[in-house]
Design a protein around this motif. Structure first.
Motif, short mmCIF file in Angstrom:
data_model
loop_
_atom_site.label_atom_id
_atom_site.label_comp_id
_atom_site.label_asym_id
_atom_site.label_seq_id
_atom_site.Cartn_x
_atom_site.Cartn_y
_atom_site.Cartn_z
N LEU A 216 28.37 29.44 71.72
CA LEU A 216 28.29 28.60 70.51
C LEU A 216 27.65 27.25 70.84
N LEU A 217 28.11 26.66 71.93
CA LEU A 217 27.57 25.34 72.27
C LEU A 217 26.12 25.45 72.70
N GLY A 218 25.81 26.52 73.42
CA GLY A 218 24.43 26.70 73.86
C GLY A 218 23.50 26.87 72.68
N ALA A 219 23.92 27.69 71.71
CA ALA A 219 23.09 27.90 70.54
C ALA A 219 22.95 26.59 69.75
N PHE A 220 24.05 25.87 69.67
CA PHE A 220 24.05 24.59 68.97
C PHE A 220 23.04 23.64 69.61
N PHE A 224 19.14 21.87 68.50
CA PHE A 224 18.63 20.49 68.64
C PHE A 224 17.29 20.49 69.35
N PHE A 225 17.25 21.26 70.43
CA PHE A 225 16.01 21.35 71.22
C PHE A 225 14.85 21.77 70.31
N GLN A 255 5.21 7.18 65.27
CA GLN A 255 6.04 6.96 66.46
C GLN A 255 7.47 7.47 66.27
N ASN A 256 7.98 7.31 65.05
CA ASN A 256 9.37 7.71 64.84
C ASN A 256 9.57 9.19 65.05
N LEU A 257 8.59 9.96 64.57
CA LEU A 257 8.68 11.41 64.78
C LEU A 257 8.73 11.71 66.27
N LEU A 258 7.85 11.07 67.01
CA LEU A 258 7.79 11.32 68.45
C LEU A 258 9.11 10.94 69.13
N LEU A 259 9.60 9.76 68.78
CA LEU A 259 10.81 9.29 69.45
C LEU A 259 12.00 10.20 69.15
N ALA A 260 12.16 10.53 67.86
CA ALA A 260 13.28 11.40 67.51
C ALA A 260 13.11 12.75 68.17
N GLY A 261 11.86 13.24 68.20
CA GLY A 261 11.61 14.53 68.83
C GLY A 261 11.97 14.50 70.31
N VAL A 267 18.23 16.17 74.40
CA VAL A 267 19.59 16.67 74.20
C VAL A 267 19.69 18.12 74.69
N GLY A 268 18.75 18.94 74.26
CA GLY A 268 18.80 20.34 74.66
C GLY A 268 18.75 20.51 76.17
N LEU A 269 17.89 19.73 76.82
CA LEU A 269 17.75 19.87 78.27
C LEU A 269 18.95 19.30 79.01
#
Lengths: 539, 651, 99
Positions: A216-220, A224-225, A255-261, A267-269
């Motif tokens: 569950l946590l991995g899929a979660f 995000f990734f 820039q905001n898209l990039l930063l949030a991305g 987070v995923g990594l």
């Protein structure tokens, strides 16, 4: 994916579809492992049960060894690429894979871990002729069906093809050259691991719980990734790391898209490498999973995810370094301190090793803050060296855990380990060597690896991280030494721990990992040379 | 303090040393380390399961033989070094390349020069004697074999430390002696106080090690090398602030290892270990490693006035601090430990004086190694006869029953207070003289320390060997066996004649190529200072005589005492300070340490009820076992991360 | 074409999914919420593909669907086996592993 991109969506005449040009020889290690996995599935279907387990072992071992040989051949044949920094090899398979120096070294490392993992999976002497995996995962624990299956000596030999798929995913993850490939690789490596976590023969409730939590946590976290990938795609218009890099350095706006991305990809990594605050699954899963799986997972996942993380953040987001570096610094500091302090409070060996794995993620993040080029220690070479040294010691430590048993299977409470030095001095010394390596005591691989990540970070100007790192390792050392004292000097409780007599499989794993740990501490030269030769990432 | 011109002069002298490649005898110097290391490995690993195997019966002999063999190699090397030309007395032998990264490489090498040679002799010589003594002292201990294994391990690690040609290799030895010390302090694990003391020593030492580790990192970052010789060459081109930073970081390391203020608190507790350990590690050798580090890094300290001043201050404070504690303790080993701190303070003070004092620091280190080991072993011999009672108030009038112990202890006593003609007289005299020549206040502190030393050592002497019998009823004091008294006699002899090293300035000349030399003129003739020192010592000793020999000694320590005594008994509140400065902020950490002690190790028997220790509570709040909590942590973390990155952009 | 409404919707769906994971107890529902998050990603992919005028994003959506299907297989296997054991699919019941 750029190969797939069609020039125009509307209004242009359809161009003839080009056949993709794939250099199969270069990616042969990957193909061999995935081939072995598929072959394993066929073996499961067609080979009679009596021979299945042995056949699976043979397929897996032959596959891993063949892939290793292929990796060596590929590595020897990489062209040197001169640019701003020296690299070797480059993108292949239409730019979706980058078979460069770091990728090949990581492949070799993962295959080495994979081989050790398979040897541990194959151990059947510890539990009365049965493997560490449940007879039939579908039967509820304690049921008549389960007893029946055990009596028939049914075994889950599927773990071998699952391990091969996971291994293939890890190798893919470390060499993928676009974000979509990375996502697929991430899932290919994770899904088999989720399943394998739930297959323990003993303490199945815990094992199933671990599998569910991990899943569950991995899929979660991979959601995000993926969302991060979507945003970066929205920013750059491509999945390719090279194209993203170009966009990062030249494009204005968005820039905001990039930063949030970037943040979401991070987070995923960070979840996969078990960095605070995305670490919570680690102790639970490490404890609940069958120990051989924990060993394989601890070494392999961390290695693959770290190399992928370095690749994404150095290649694609290298131009935005000063946007992500502070976050990585902060997380490195929290992770090191948390891992070191929390491991002190543990009473379960497997959980303790899990927290130590968290602390090591922190040290590796310190390495990430280092220089990307130069003739000193670069981040990439330091991290690669660290991963080999840590992975070997981790697999060895978990292999020792499989051997200390009582009537209920493995006994992992630290108190029950008191007096192991009397019961089995060889095993206790081996475990001590692993702990000393984790602690970074000189003459073990852990010392050289800590030294190299700290040196890389210091060169890169991240001296505050180094200071915290030295403090954290000092803290952690204290606890490791306590465990050593417990092994050798504390009076045993009751009869003390019993050490099962394993087959040569587990012994050879312990022996190999001890040897690697010591050789990397005393004579690290060859491996240091190799990781230096590997050079930088090539996009 | 020192004039600028002399600094430059001294620095250039180090640069003149060019290590020559080892040949002949010197190519066998690695045996120094290898012999005890192999012996330690055999004793600790070999024949593990078998109780009463041959190793259990003869292991102690093997360990002792290894130490003696190492000593023989050391003597051979020393003699060979004497025969070398002065310019060729720094011999280096590369064993193998430990690591090589880009332009940076660390070689496992043996660096054998005048300074190392003296240390090798001290370590293996005193070490061998203490091994011999331990055969008697530990005769009835069931884990004798392990004890000798640890002692060998210590000898090997200490030799790595002093033979290292690279700071990283030195660090290896540094960690090694720390580990050996930890294991030996806590050798009697069943004694809770021993386990706690070992832990404390380990933690406090970590703080010091931090300084050393960071110092080495800084060298690497600044010079791209950690080779001691090359760092010495490079540092002359570096900025003043780098030299100062390096000096202070190394000083922090030295403070930890050498129990100097503010990291002094572990040494008193370390006396929980077996007495031979106290003699070897916590008096003669390991605790002096800090002094060695400072002297070895002379090139760095020569360039930084600030760092040298810091060393002097640490030395002065510690020498008074230790002496004060020595006055107030009733436990004979703790009184001696206070005195060890104080004497190392002298060495530090001397080392902080720069080229004028390095040689004297080493000189005092060597004589102290002799007489303090002698006195510790003497104390061990007394305890041996008194059923391991350490309270001096329960001794008295032992001189008749333990004549050999008494006489040898007396030699050590006369040496430490600086009785004219004994070794301590020469070495301490030199330090006080150069201190006065450099800075009046440092000299005054050293002089005062000499008086206090005479006071408390006389007190120890009187309480133990003179006066009334105050023994417990079941105690029957007796002289120790020969195996224990022979090392005492040898060490006593060395305590008497050790001062000969300075005749015709031999040790100064011998060390000059390593440390440089410099002479400061005193305002008054040297004999005046000497006379003053002797007078102050006489006053201190007489005062103790009046206070302790003329009156009855109460059986329990009186409670109505001055603030000074009370503070001294409480180790000058060192622990209280530690607690306020280090522990409180990290209370979570300490609690969990206690928690592990309570449950993980000792208390697993008492079950998991204690699992809910205070320390784990914080963790428990995070690690609830619920998936949704974990998911919330991930979600929160992701949110913070995204906002943080965006904030960077918006700002 | 303005992408904002689509991206806004995608973010909303993603948030609903994420909150769902945090508040729902039933493992199946939690898992469905994760799937919702993946689909939110898909919506972003196709929107951006449209905005950039290339097909990469649309291809990505297909990859994600396949991966999601594989995830379902694995996830249901794990959840069903745990349900058989405990007669409950509540994620809060599975909390033996802690500290």
């Amino acid at each position: 994916m750029s190969a797939v991109s069609v020039q125009a969506i509307v209004g242009a005449a359809p161009s003839p579809i080009e056949a993709p040009d794939v250099d199969y020889a270069t990616i042969s290690p990957l193909l061999i492992i995935l081939g072995a996995a598929v072959l394993g599935v066929l073996v499961e279907a067609f080979v009679p049960r009596a021979y299945r387990f042995v056949t699976q072992i043979a397929v897996a071992v032959v596959g891993v060894v063949a892939a290793f040989v292929a990796t060596v051949v590929v590595g020897a044949g990489l062209d040197t690429v001169d640019g701003e920094v020296t690299g070797r090899g480059g993108p292949t398979a239409m730019g979706s894979l980058s078979v460069d120096g770091p990728a090949v070294v990581t492949w070799a490392m993962l295959l080495f871990f994979g081989l050790l993992g398979v040897l541990l999976f194959a151990e059947r002497r510890l539990d009365g002729g049965l493997s560490a995996f449940t007879s039939q995962a579908s039967t509820p624990p304690g049921s008549a069906d389960e007893r029946h299956a055990t009596r028939l000596r049914i075994e889950h030999s599927e773990v071998f093809p699952l391990a091969m798929f996971a291994l293939g995913g890890m190798m893919f993850f470390a060499s993928a050259n676009d974000l979509l490939g990375m996502f697929v690789a991430l899932e290919v490596l994770s899904l088999p691991l989720y399943l394998m976590c739930g297959l323990a023969r003993r303490r199945r409730l815990l094992s199933q719980e671990a599998a569910m939590k991990y899943f569950l946590l991995g899929a979660f976290s991979s959601a995000f990734f993926l969302y991060g990938i979507a945003m970066v795609y929205g920013y750059a218009g491509s999945f390719g790391l090279a194209e993203i890099s170009t966009a990062v350095s030249s494009q204005i706006g968005g820039q905001n898209l990039l930063l949030a991305g970037m943040a979401l990809i991070l987070v995923g990594l960070l979840f996969k490498v078990a960095a605070v605050p995305f670490h919570a699954w680690t102790p639970d899963v490490y404890q609940g999973a069958p120990t051989p799986v924990t060993a394989f997972m601890a070494a392999g996942t961390k290695a693959a995810a770290f190399v992928a993380m370095l690749r994404i953040f150095f290649v694609a987001f290298g131009g935005a370094r000063w946007d992500w570096a502070p976050a990585v610094w902060a997380i490195a500091i929290i992770t090191m301190l948390f891992g070191a302090i929390a491991s002190i409070a543990q009473t379960d060996v497997k959980r303790m090793l899990a927290y130590s794995s968290i602390a090591h993620a922190g040290f590796l993040l310190v390495g990430m803050a280092g220089l990307t080029s130069g003739d000193g220690v670069t981040s990439v070479s330091a991290v690669l060296f660290y991963l080999v040294a840590y992975g070997a010691a981790a697999i060895g430590a978990f292999a020792v855990v499989t051997l200390v048993r009582d009537a209920g299977g493995e006994t992992t409470h630290l108190g029950r380990w008191a007096g192991l030095g009397k019961e089995s001095p060889v095993l206790a010394v081996a475990f001590t060597i692993f702990l000393l390596s984790f602690a970074g005591i000189p003459l073990t691989g852990g010392f050289i690896s800590k030294w190299s990540v700290f040196a890389a970070a210091w060169d890169g100007g991240a001296w505050p991280l180094v200071v915290v790192g030295v403090v954290a390792s000092a803290l952690a050392l204290f606890f490791y030494i306590r465990v050593v004292v417990l092994l050798f000097f504390a009076p045993p409780q009751g009869d003390g721990p019993t050490v099962a007599v394993p087959s040569p499989l587990t012994w050879s794993v312990v022996a190999i990992t001890v040897a690697v740990t010591i050789v990397l501490g005393v004579l690290p030269g060859p491996l240091l040379d190799l990781v230096q030769q590997a050079g930088a990432f090539v996009r | 303090m020192t004039s600028m011109s002399s600094i430059v002069l001294a620095a250039s002298e180090h640069a003149d040393v060019v290590p020559v490649a080892a040949d002949g005898v010197f190519s066998w110097m690695w045996l120094l380390v290898a012999i005890p290391a192999v012996s330690a490995a055999i004793l600790l690993i070999g024949d593990g399961a078998g109780d009463h195997g041959p190793l259990d019966r003869f292991g102690h002999l093997l360990g002792t033989a290894a130490a003696i063999a190492s000593f023989v190699v050391g003597v051979v090397g020393f003699v060979a070094l004497l025969g070398q030309d002065v310019a060729e007395r720094a011999v280096t032998q590369d064993l193998w390349t430990w690591m090589q990264v880009g332009g940076f490489d660390v070689t496992m090498s043996v660096y054998y020069d005048q300074l190392s040679a003296l240390f090798v002799l001290l370590i293996t010589g005193v070490g061998s004697l203490i091994h011999v003594y331990s055969i008697g002292y530990m005769a009835h201990d069931p884990r004798k074999r392990r004890f000798f294994g640890f002692l060998n391990l210590f000898i090997a690690a200490m030799l790595v430390l002093v033979l290292a040609g690279d700071y990283l290799v030195l660090f290896l030895g540094w960690e090694g002696v720390g580990l050996a010390s930890y294991l030996l302090i806590g050798f009697w694990q069943e004694k809770r106080s021993a386990a706690v003391a070992a832990k404390k020593a380990f933690i406090v030492n970590r703080v010091g090690d931090l300084g050393l580790a960071l110092g080495i990192m800084l060298m690497f970052a600044q010079f791209g090398t950690t080779n001691i010789h090359e760092v010495g060459l490079n540092v002359t081109n570096a900025s003043q602030s780098v030299a100062t930073a390096l000096g202070l970081l190394l000083l922090l390391g030295a403070c930890g290892k050498s129990a100097q203020v503010p990291l002094q608190s572990w040494l008193l507790d370390a006396m929980e270990g077996p007495t031979p350990v106290s003699a070897l590690i916590h008096a003669a050798t390991m605790v002096t490693a800090g002094v060695y580090l400072v002297v070895r890094s002379a090139a760095i300290y020569d360039l930084s006035e600030v760092a040298r001043t810091a060393v002097v201050i640490v030395g002065c404070v510690t020498l008074l601090f230790g002496a004060w504690i020595g006055c107030a303790k009733d436990d004979i080993k703790k009184a001696l430990a206070g005195s060890t701190m104080s004497q190392i303070g002298y060495m530090m003070l001397a080392a902080g004086l720069g080229p004028a004092g390095y040689a004297f620091a080493i000189f005092h280190l060597i004589t102290h190694g002799f007489f303090k080991a002698n006195m510790f072993l003497g104390a061990g011999s007394v305890m041996h006869g008194m059923n391991d009672d350490v309270d001096m108030r329960h001794y008295g009038a032992l001189r008749k029953l333990m004549p050999l112990t008494f006489i040898t202890f007396a030699m050590g006593y006369l040496a430490i207070i600086g009785f004219p003609g004994f070794s301590g007289f020469f070495s301490k005299d030199r330090i006080i003289e150069s201190a006065f020549a450099t800075n009046f206040w440092a000299g005054l502190a050293a002089l005062l320390g000499a008086g206090v030393t005479a006071f408390y050592m006389t007190r120890v002497m009187i309480l133990t060997f003179f006066g009334e019998r105050r023994w417990r009823e079941d105690v029957h004091p007796h002289e120790s066996p020969k195996i224990m008294t022979v090392p005492l006699i040898v060490l006593a002899a060395l305590s008497v004649v050790g001062g000969a090293l300075t005749f015709s300035d031999w040790i100064e000349d011998w060390l000059t190529p390593v440390t440089g030399s410099e002479h400061h003129e005193l305002g008054v003739p040297a004999w005046v200072i000497t006379l003053i020192i002797v007078a102050v010592v006489a006053v201190g000793a007489s005062l103790a005589y009046v206070l302790f020999a003329r009156r009855d000694v109460p059986d329990t320590a009186p409670q109505q005492v001055s603030v000074f005594t009370r503070a001294g008994r409480a180790d000058l509140y060192g622990d209280a300070v530690n607690e306020a400065v280090f522990m409180r902020p990290g209370q979570y950490l300490t609690r969990s340490l206690v928690y592990v002690d309570g449950t993980g190790i000792d208390g697993a028997v008492t079950g998991t009820a204690e699992l809910v220790g205070d320390g784990a509570r914080g963790l428990r709040r995070l690690q609830t076992g619920f998936v949704r909590t974990y998911a919330a942590e991930i979600f929160g973390g992701a949110l913070v991360l995204v906002l943080a990155l965006l904030a960077v952009n918006l700002a | 074409m303005t992408v904002e409404p689509f991206i806004g919707l995608s973010a909303l769906l993603f948030a609903i999914g994420a909150i769902g994971v945090l508040v729902r107890r039933n493992a199946i529902v939690v898992f469905m919420c994760v799937e919702l998050m993946l689909n939110a990603c898909n919506l972003s992919f196709v929107t951006f593909a449209r905005a950039h005028g290339n097909l990469d994003g649309q291809v990505a959506a297909f990859f994600v669907m396949v991966v999601a299907a594989a995830e379902v297989v694995v996830g249901l296997a794990i959840i069903v086996s745990i349900f058989r054991t405990r007669r409950s699919a509540s994620v809060d019941d599975a909390s033996l592993l802690k500290l």
